[in-house]
Write an enzyme that holds these catalytic residues in place. Sequence first.
Site, short mmCIF file in Angstrom:
data_model
loop_
_atom_site.label_atom_id
_atom_site.label_comp_id
_atom_site.label_asym_id
_atom_site.label_seq_id
_atom_site.Cartn_x
_atom_site.Cartn_y
_atom_site.Cartn_z
N GLN A 17 78.11 95.92 49.75
CA GLN A 17 77.51 97.03 48.99
C GLN A 17 76.29 97.69 49.63
O GLN A 17 76.19 98.92 49.64
CB GLN A 17 77.13 96.54 47.58
CG GLN A 17 76.60 97.65 46.71
CD GLN A 17 76.17 97.25 45.31
OE1 GLN A 17 75.47 97.98 44.64
NE2 GLN A 17 76.58 96.09 44.82
N THR A 74 86.02 93.39 67.37
CA THR A 74 84.85 93.46 68.26
C THR A 74 84.62 92.15 68.99
O THR A 74 83.67 92.05 69.77
CB THR A 74 83.60 93.84 67.46
OG1 THR A 74 83.42 92.87 66.43
CG2 THR A 74 83.73 95.21 66.85
N LYS A 136 71.68 84.17 54.39
CA LYS A 136 72.59 85.20 53.87
C LYS A 136 72.13 85.54 52.46
O LYS A 136 71.70 84.65 51.72
CB LYS A 136 74.01 84.64 53.78
CG LYS A 136 74.68 84.47 55.13
CD LYS A 136 76.13 84.11 54.94
CE LYS A 136 76.84 84.04 56.28
NZ LYS A 136 78.26 83.77 56.15
N GLU A 139 73.03 90.45 46.20
CA GLU A 139 72.24 91.18 45.21
C GLU A 139 71.27 90.32 44.38
O GLU A 139 70.06 90.53 44.39
CB GLU A 139 73.21 91.90 44.25
CG GLU A 139 72.59 92.53 43.03
CD GLU A 139 71.71 93.73 43.35
OE1 GLU A 139 72.13 94.59 44.14
OE2 GLU A 139 70.61 93.81 42.80
N ASP A 168 71.01 95.62 46.41
CA ASP A 168 72.00 96.19 47.34
C ASP A 168 71.84 97.70 47.46
O ASP A 168 71.47 98.22 48.50
CB ASP A 168 73.41 95.87 46.84
CG ASP A 168 73.83 94.45 47.19
OD1 ASP A 168 73.23 93.87 48.10
OD2 ASP A 168 74.76 93.93 46.56
N GLY A 247 54.42 101.40 31.59
CA GLY A 247 53.20 102.17 31.82
C GLY A 247 52.22 102.04 30.68
O GLY A 247 52.27 101.11 29.87
N GLY A 248 51.33 103.00 30.58
CA GLY A 248 50.29 102.94 29.55
C GLY A 248 50.74 103.49 28.20
O GLY A 248 49.93 103.60 27.28
N1 COA Z 1 85.80 92.33 64.52
C1 COA Z 1 85.54 91.03 64.74
N2 COA Z 1 84.64 90.31 64.05
C2 COA Z 1 83.99 90.96 63.08
C3 COA Z 1 84.20 92.31 62.79
C4 COA Z 1 85.15 93.02 63.56
N3 COA Z 1 85.42 94.30 63.35
N4 COA Z 1 83.40 92.68 61.76
C5 COA Z 1 82.71 91.57 61.43
N5 COA Z 1 83.05 90.55 62.21
C6 COA Z 1 82.53 89.18 62.19
C7 COA Z 1 81.07 89.13 62.53
O1 COA Z 1 80.90 89.18 63.91
C8 COA Z 1 80.67 87.79 61.91
O2 COA Z 1 81.09 86.76 62.77
P1 COA Z 1 80.17 85.50 63.21
O3 COA Z 1 79.70 84.86 61.96
O4 COA Z 1 81.12 84.64 64.00
O5 COA Z 1 79.06 86.01 64.04
C9 COA Z 1 81.58 87.74 60.69
O6 COA Z 1 82.62 88.68 60.89
C10 COA Z 1 81.05 88.20 59.32
O7 COA Z 1 79.79 88.31 59.23
P2 COA Z 1 78.91 87.94 57.96
O8 COA Z 1 77.98 89.09 57.81
O9 COA Z 1 78.33 86.60 58.17
O10 COA Z 1 79.89 87.93 56.67
P3 COA Z 1 79.88 86.95 55.39
O11 COA Z 1 80.96 87.45 54.54
O12 COA Z 1 79.90 85.52 55.76
O13 COA Z 1 78.45 87.23 54.70
C11 COA Z 1 76.76 88.57 53.60
C12 COA Z 1 78.25 88.33 53.86
C13 COA Z 1 76.64 89.84 52.79
C14 COA Z 1 76.18 87.40 52.81
C15 COA Z 1 76.01 88.71 54.95
O14 COA Z 1 76.66 89.69 55.71
C16 COA Z 1 74.54 89.08 54.81
O15 COA Z 1 73.70 88.24 54.47
N6 COA Z 1 74.21 90.34 55.13
C17 COA Z 1 72.86 90.81 55.13
C18 COA Z 1 72.32 91.04 53.75
C19 COA Z 1 73.19 91.95 52.94
O16 COA Z 1 73.45 93.08 53.28
N7 COA Z 1 73.55 91.45 51.75
C20 COA Z 1 74.13 92.26 50.72
C21 COA Z 1 75.53 92.49 50.84
S1 COA Z 1 75.98 93.61 49.56
#
Ligand code: COA
Length: 415
Positions: A17, A74, A136, A139, A168, A247-248
């Site tokens: 989000q 990627t 990590k 929200e 978020d 507020g006030g």
């Molecule tokens: N091709 C290949 N790999 C990809 C990719 C693509 N197109 N897009 C994502 N990935 C991989 C990333 O490289 C990462 O791999 P790694 O862990 O081996 O380095 C993995 O997918 C996913 O990353 P991640 O962000 O850890 O996802 P998650 O689902 O485990 O965690 C969150 C989700 C939201 C908790 C985390 O992304 C986070 O803390 N983000 C920052 C704060 C945030 O925005 N939070 C609010 C979200 S609404």
Amino acid sequence: MGKALDGVRILDFTHVQSGPTCTQLLAWFGADVIKVERAGAGDITREQLRDIPDVDSLYFTMLNHNKRSVTIDTKNPEGKQVLEALIHQCDVLVENFAPGALDRMGFTWERIQELNPRMIVASVKGFGPGPYEDCKVYENVAQCAGGAASTTGFDDGPPVVTGAQIGDSGTGLHLALGIVTALYQRTQTGRGQRVLAAMQDGVLNLCRVKLRDQQRLERTGEMKEYPQYPNGQFGEAVPRAGNASGGGQPGWILKCKGWETDPNAYIYFITQAPVWTKICNVIGKEEWATDPDYATPAARLPRLKEIFAEIERWTMTKSKFEAMQILNKYDIPCGPILSMKEIAEEPSLRKTGTIVEVDHPKRGKYLTVGNPIKLSDSPTEVKRSPLLGEHTDEVMAELGYSPEQISALRTAGAI
Ligand code: COA
């Protein structure tokens, strides 16, 4: 008519989000937003909270309008090359991966600068540098760590999170401002820069009045507009203030006609000082206008419970809309508690483009929230969210790949 961000290309590496809110706004202002997703899966929200089997969820569609979707792996060496070509072509890379994920992919800030020194790299993270920087965050974690939860709810209950997605979507908004500011600075310096919006910081920014109150509390030991005054207890930290006005001008949520069966038959009522006499007249307590126990804001503070109970006796005889109509005639600030159903059906919000009906090839028609920021020279047209990889071939062709090369990359699993 042109759009404010025409010509700006965004490499959108966001998911869930916070990041998508940011890039959706930039797309609404006219930027070309290219969302990079993993083939076969895509943004995890495509399949979360689905209401129709095998169709992109409302969670996804409502956060990804006006974007193009390309699939790139990627972590695949050839996929990395495609991504490098995109970095050359784009102005901003936006990401909200878990800390370190972009570096692990091989795209450190240094590497990105080598590829494109004008590139702005914008990130949402849960926390800024410090003890929690590697965590990590979702929200509600941000709402708790940013001070919102400890100050929301009632004094005799636990901390409460709010339905407004301040962690978020709130942080996405902060990030969008950082990006356009960096784009503006780039017109003078010619250089990109890093932009960071931490969710804890974003929530705290929105809770700044509570840090104000913390310092007031420490100095004076009490805060007279809080429901704890005069009979309750203040501790060391800002307490939960229930529905007290921030507020006030003291305010509270009061029952209206039908509250016994309708959970939203309530109105927010503010006893603004300049209209006190009018309030007294409307509720039939004319004598309060001159009674020294009620006539001044200071005299009223210790009696707010009693005053709101009296006003409620009046509001309970009216529907929230009738009360609103009467109070507005006298400039008494108030607001009906609107349900999502009422908001969805409100014609004036449809007229301004704040609520928009969108047609999607797989789900049909649905409602979304349009751009809440209206620019007179850059009107927003809300276009449906992309299907997974819908624009891969189109974007690859723009990057100069031939149909044969595209097909070979697909076979190799790079796109
Ligand atoms: N091709 C290949 N790999 C990809 C990719 C693509 N197109 N897009 C994502 N990935 C991989 C990333 O490289 C990462 O791999 P790694 O862990 O081996 O380095 C993995 O997918 C996913 O990353 P991640 O962000 O850890 O996802 P998650 O689902 O485990 O965690 C969150 C989700 C939201 C908790 C985390 O992304 C986070 O803390 N983000 C920052 C704060 C945030 O925005 N939070 C609010 C979200 S609404």
